[in-house]
Write a protein that holds these residues in place. Structure first.
Motif, mmCIF file in Angstrom:
data_model
loop_
_atom_site.group_PDB
_atom_site.id
_atom_site.type_symbol
_atom_site.label_atom_id
_atom_site.label_comp_id
_atom_site.label_asym_id
_atom_site.label_seq_id
_atom_site.Cartn_x
_atom_site.Cartn_y
_atom_site.Cartn_z
ATOM 1 N N ILE A 191 38.384 66.049 61.575
ATOM 2 C CA ILE A 191 37.945 64.687 61.293
ATOM 3 C C ILE A 191 36.430 64.681 61.124
ATOM 4 N N PHE A 192 35.952 63.961 60.115
ATOM 5 C CA PHE A 192 34.520 63.886 59.827
ATOM 6 C C PHE A 192 34.080 62.434 59.835
ATOM 7 N N LEU A 229 30.098 64.681 54.542
ATOM 8 C CA LEU A 229 30.346 65.885 55.325
ATOM 9 C C LEU A 229 31.716 66.460 54.999
ATOM 10 N N MET A 230 32.700 65.598 54.824
ATOM 11 C CA MET A 230 34.024 66.080 54.457
ATOM 12 C C MET A 230 33.988 66.748 53.083
ATOM 13 N N LYS A 231 33.239 66.167 52.146
ATOM 14 C CA LYS A 231 33.094 66.771 50.818
ATOM 15 C C LYS A 231 32.366 68.115 50.904
ATOM 16 N N GLU A 238 34.905 70.647 51.870
ATOM 17 C CA GLU A 238 35.748 70.987 50.729
ATOM 18 C C GLU A 238 35.045 72.002 49.829
ATOM 19 N N GLU A 239 33.743 71.801 49.612
ATOM 20 C CA GLU A 239 32.964 72.742 48.803
ATOM 21 C C GLU A 239 32.830 74.086 49.511
ATOM 22 N N GLN A 240 32.643 74.052 50.829
ATOM 23 C CA GLN A 240 32.556 75.292 51.604
ATOM 24 C C GLN A 240 33.837 76.095 51.450
ATOM 25 N N TYR A 241 34.976 75.438 51.509
ATOM 26 C CA TYR A 241 36.262 76.120 51.349
ATOM 27 C C TYR A 241 36.356 76.783 49.973
ATOM 28 N N ARG A 289 44.094 69.313 55.560
ATOM 29 C CA ARG A 289 43.953 68.953 56.967
ATOM 30 C C ARG A 289 42.671 68.161 57.253
ATOM 31 N N LEU A 290 41.905 67.853 56.245
ATOM 32 C CA LEU A 290 40.632 67.160 56.428
ATOM 33 C C LEU A 290 40.844 65.653 56.423
ATOM 34 N N ARG A 291 40.161 64.966 57.330
ATOM 35 C CA ARG A 291 40.266 63.508 57.445
ATOM 36 C C ARG A 291 38.871 62.903 57.624
ATOM 37 N N PHE A 292 38.745 61.643 57.266
ATOM 38 C CA PHE A 292 37.504 60.895 57.449
ATOM 39 C C PHE A 292 37.785 59.672 58.302
ATOM 40 N N ALA A 293 36.873 59.369 59.219
ATOM 41 C CA ALA A 293 37.013 58.163 60.051
ATOM 42 C C ALA A 293 35.637 57.587 60.346
ATOM 43 N N GLU A 294 35.490 56.290 60.166
ATOM 44 C CA GLU A 294 34.251 55.609 60.539
ATOM 45 C C GLU A 294 34.129 55.578 62.060
#
Length: 393
Positions: A169-170, A175-177, A180-183, A195-200
């Motif tokens: 979770i990011f 940061l999540m993007k 994704e680029e790192q992967y 498996r990546l998620r975003f949460a405020e």
């Protein structure tokens, strides 16, 4: 570091520590956890800071699950400890945060693994906790393993564990993007991106109260950490003081370890403010929050100022521009060199003095964004889903 190298490093380390971990597992089975739980929250400490406040908010959302909170890092001040009252807390920093007898750290990994593996439908959660990553290799694969990350400084290290993490979770979309680029760049199996998620993050939204200061009130709220670059704010204050600009600066936090308050008698220094009512009043009385950070996630102080209907002026780093939009609800410093940051920051504040009518316009727009994105109800619903039910990957 690539994922493959990280996994190799992790496995080699595991071989050396295995006897100590095994001893801990045996101990954990002989002496099981007295108060049963299936939710284990790994946090570094209760030090003052935005990430720790988020950890406390997540714990509050899970309180009905009677989680066990594990602290693992030597605290600097434990200023947020009161936020964890009413929870079962296991503070291990004296046992495991010491390199001289690191084998004890291995032993406690085994103890906790035994407790976690014996719990039905167990979930472990790591809020920027190094010890959480160290635990991952020792828990069963049917244990849900959830990570929360606020800053990209963790990414080169955490990539070695992504095969062991159920959800990542990011707190910012950027940061999540970046992950994704790192992967993509390191050749990680594309399935892990699912498996990546975003949460405020969340904050309480206070009633709106207008403020009419004759002098522009600018405030810094935060730690005296190197990435905050507090000396730049002090330099902006000095520059504006020299030209007698009607602008007053205040500092909240342990900034006296990076600047000498005696050199800035025209500023107000509050130190660490632990009284919530006083802190709310400081937000209310201020016109502008100033940040000159080298990097940031989405600081809670930014969210708080937006919720109060006040202006945020910050360096345009990381996720800040996603929420602070230049000349719409706030002001962004785009300069990158430190002298240029000081110059641009001073210029923007002078512009604000010359255009007082925008203070309310910018502030109300920022408050609208805060109400839309940062409510506690949405926050708790999302994190309960992440910890217990989200299997959409």
């Amino acid at each position: 570091m690539s994922h493959r190298k990280g996994v190799l490093k992790r496995r080699l380390e595991y071989i050396g520590m295995f006897p100590f971990v095994l001893a801990g597992m045996i101990y954990g089975r002989l002496f099981p956890l007295k108060k049963k739980t299936s939710t284990f929250l790994f946090f570094p400490s209760a030090d003052i800071g935005g990430a720790i406040k988020v950890n406390a908010d997540i714990a509050a959302c899970m309180k009905d699950q009677q989680p066990l909170i594990i602290f693992s890092k030597k605290p600097k001040n434990n200023g947020h400890l009161e936020m964890f009252q009413g929870f079962d807390v296991l503070d291990l920093h004296e046992q495991i945060d010491n390199k001289l007898y690191h084998f004890v750290n291995f032993f406690y990994r085994g103890v906790l693994a035994a407790w976690i593996n014996s719990a039905p439908n167990a979930t472990i959660f790591g809020g920027e906790s190094l010890f959480f990553y160290k635990m991952l290799a020792h828990v069963n694969r049917n244990v849900r393993r959830i990570e929360l990350c606020h800053l990209d400084t963790w990414l080169p290290y955490s990539i070695g564990f992504i095969d062991l993490i159920t959800l990542r979770i990011f707190s910012t979309v950027k940061l999540m993007k970046d992950v994704e680029e790192q992967y993509k760049k390191t050749g990680v199996n594309p399935s892990y991106a699912k498996r990546l998620r975003f949460a405020e993050n969340m904050i309480p939204i206070p009633p709106y109260r207008p403020v009419n200061n004759e002098t522009l009130e600018v405030i810094f709220i935060g730690r005296g950490a190197p990435q905050k670059r507090v000396p730049l704010i002090a330099a902006i204050a000095e520059k504006l003081h020299q030209i007698n600009a009607p602008i007053h600066f205040s500092f909240v936090g342990d900034v006296d370890n990076v600047i000498d308050p005696a050199q800035y008698p025209y500023c107000t220094f509050y130190g660490n403010v632990r009284d919530e009512a006083k802190m709310l009043e400081l937000y209310h009385k201020s016109d502008v929050l100033i940040l000159t950070s080298a990097y940031e996630g989405l600081p809670l102080v930014v969210m708080q100022m937006m919720a109060h209907g006040r202006i945020v002026m910050s360096t345009a780093v990381n996720a800040i521009p996603d929420y602070v939009r230049h000349m719409e609800n706030g002001l962004l410093i785009h300069a990158t060199s430190e002298p240029a940051i000081v110059e641009e920051g001073a210029t923007l504040l002078q512009w604000l003095v010359e255009h007082p009518e925008v203070k309310e316009t910018f502030g109300k727009r920022g408050r609208e964004i805060a109400i839309e994105k940062f409510s506690g109800e949405v926050f708790c619903r999302e994190f309960r889903k992440f910890l217990y039910t989200d299997n959409d990957f």
